[in-house]
Enzyme design. Structure first.
Site, PDB file in Angstrom:
ATOM      1  N   SER A  18       0.830  -1.195   0.000  1.00  0.00           N
ATOM      2  CA  SER A  18       0.000   0.000   0.000  1.00  0.00           C
ATOM      3  C   SER A  18       0.868   1.250   0.000  1.00  0.00           C
ATOM      4  O   SER A  18       1.663   1.448  -0.919  1.00  0.00           O
ATOM      5  CB  SER A  18      -0.963  -0.068   1.190  1.00  0.00           C
ATOM      6  OG  SER A  18      -1.981   0.892   1.094  1.00  0.00           O
ATOM      7  N   ASP A  20     -10.022  -3.500  -5.499  1.00  0.00           N
ATOM      8  CA  ASP A  20      -9.231  -2.476  -4.810  1.00  0.00           C
ATOM      9  C   ASP A  20      -9.202  -1.234  -5.695  1.00  0.00           C
ATOM     10  O   ASP A  20      -8.832  -1.332  -6.866  1.00  0.00           O
ATOM     11  CB  ASP A  20      -7.813  -3.008  -4.581  1.00  0.00           C
ATOM     12  CG  ASP A  20      -6.875  -2.026  -3.900  1.00  0.00           C
ATOM     13  OD1 ASP A  20      -7.297  -0.899  -3.582  1.00  0.00           O
ATOM     14  OD2 ASP A  20      -5.710  -2.400  -3.685  1.00  0.00           O
ATOM     15  N   HIS A  77      -7.836  -5.035  -0.855  1.00  0.00           N
ATOM     16  CA  HIS A  77      -6.762  -4.271  -0.233  1.00  0.00           C
ATOM     17  C   HIS A  77      -6.648  -4.649   1.245  1.00  0.00           C
ATOM     18  O   HIS A  77      -7.648  -4.814   1.939  1.00  0.00           O
ATOM     19  CB  HIS A  77      -7.051  -2.770  -0.357  1.00  0.00           C
ATOM     20  CG  HIS A  77      -5.854  -1.921  -0.106  1.00  0.00           C
ATOM     21  ND1 HIS A  77      -4.992  -1.569  -1.108  1.00  0.00           N
ATOM     22  CD2 HIS A  77      -5.355  -1.368   1.034  1.00  0.00           C
ATOM     23  CE1 HIS A  77      -4.020  -0.823  -0.599  1.00  0.00           C
ATOM     24  NE2 HIS A  77      -4.215  -0.698   0.698  1.00  0.00           N
TER      25      HIS A  77
END
Length: 311
Positions: A156, A250, A280
């Site tokens: 991320s 995501d 995610h």
């Protein structure tokens, strides 16, 4: 919320994760709940792993060291940058994956405790990662590291920082990592990418969430740097080879796909893992969701293929 075709075990993981969200939308509340959630998904420290905290380049780091004898040429090493939208998380939040990488591959893992936004917006986190990299290159710290077997990895926001670090090092003519491993990274893709629309209310990360985190990391107007949003780079040549793993459901999915395409077009070896059925933040579902275990298999196999293993 829209219905996303995720598996029953993945739904159970989402429900467990969501149970830690509270009405307190303050920054302190957000961080407290995130830390509680992370703790709930952190397994015990594996046997045979030494964990210690110290500073490199003035930045806090945590090392995860196997008890095997140190290789004479130095440890293969993974430099880990944690996710959390540049706003939440820290060393404790990603023990779970650092445990796995160090114990399974029998390599040294170093996790960076970079400064968080909004107290420390860009370029603070990026500069902290650069400082740790330079300290490693200078031979600082208690562990001997094999500099030719040193890779960067992040999920991320951490994937953003890993990619940004590679760009900055290349631009400055500095030694580069052997490889960059980016797991559902946020790389600054345009707001009209299909995944922003198709996954606008996806589990655990919505498009509104991504916009909110980005506004905290990059306050104000102006032209952001590629070191903040790596997809803004004009040249993708000469960068380290990459594994880029995205999640199907995501809003950041297309960031990783675009980055892989641009690396490949620039002649950089880039493997794109499509993350079918993933969402995610699903790295924490290790051992609970078959699709996540497949992601780990790909990740570990890739690192082994690049010589980032002692076993």
């Amino acid at each position: 919320m829209s219905e996303y075709p995720i598996s029953s075990p993945m739904r159970a993981f989402v429900a467990k994760t969501d149970a830690f969200t509270r009405d307190d939308a303050s920054l302190a509340g957000l961080r407290h709940n995130y830390n509680r959630m992370c703790q709930a998904f952190t397994p015990p420290k594996p046997e045979g792993l030494q964990v210690s905290d110290f500073a490199l380049g003035g930045v806090g780091v945590r090392s995860y060291l196997p008890t095997a004898p140190a290789p004479t040429e130095g440890w293969p090493c993974l430099l880990y940058m944690h996710g959390g939208g540049w706003v939440v998380g820290g060393l404790d939040s990603h023990d779970f994956i650092c445990f796995e990488l160090a114990s399974t591959l029998q390599v040294l893992v170093l996790a960076i405790d970079y400064r968080l936004a909004p107290e420390h917006p860009f370029p603070a986190a990026y500069e902290d990662c650069r400082a740790v990299w330079q300290a490693i290159q200078a031979g600082e710290g208690p562990h001997a590291i094999h500099l030719q077997r040193l890779a960067v990895i992040g999920d991320s926001a951490g994937g953003n920082l890993a990619a940004a670090l590679c760009l900055g090092l290349r631009d400055d003519g500095q030694p580069l990592p052997l490889a960059q491993v980016l797991i559902y990274p946020g790389l600054g893709g345009a707001s009209d990418l299909p995944s922003r629309r198709d996954c606008w209310d996806a589990p655990l990360l919505s498009t509104a969430d991504t916009d909110g985190y980005r506004a905290l990391y990059l306050p104000g107007a102006g032209h952001p740097s590629p070191y903040a949003l790596p997809l803004l780079a004009e040249d993708f040549s000469g960068l380290p080879k990459a594994l880029i793993a995205v999640a199907q459901f995501d809003p950041l999915r297309d960031d990783g796909m675009l980055y892989a395409e641009r690396l490949q077009a620039a002649g950089v070896s880039a493997l794109m893992y499509p993350g079918k059925g993933l969402i995610h933040g699903c790295l924490r579902a290790r051992g609970q969701v078959a699709e996540v275990d497949q992601l780990y298999d790909c990740l570990l196999d890739y690192l082994r293929s690049e010589g980032l293993t002692q076993v």
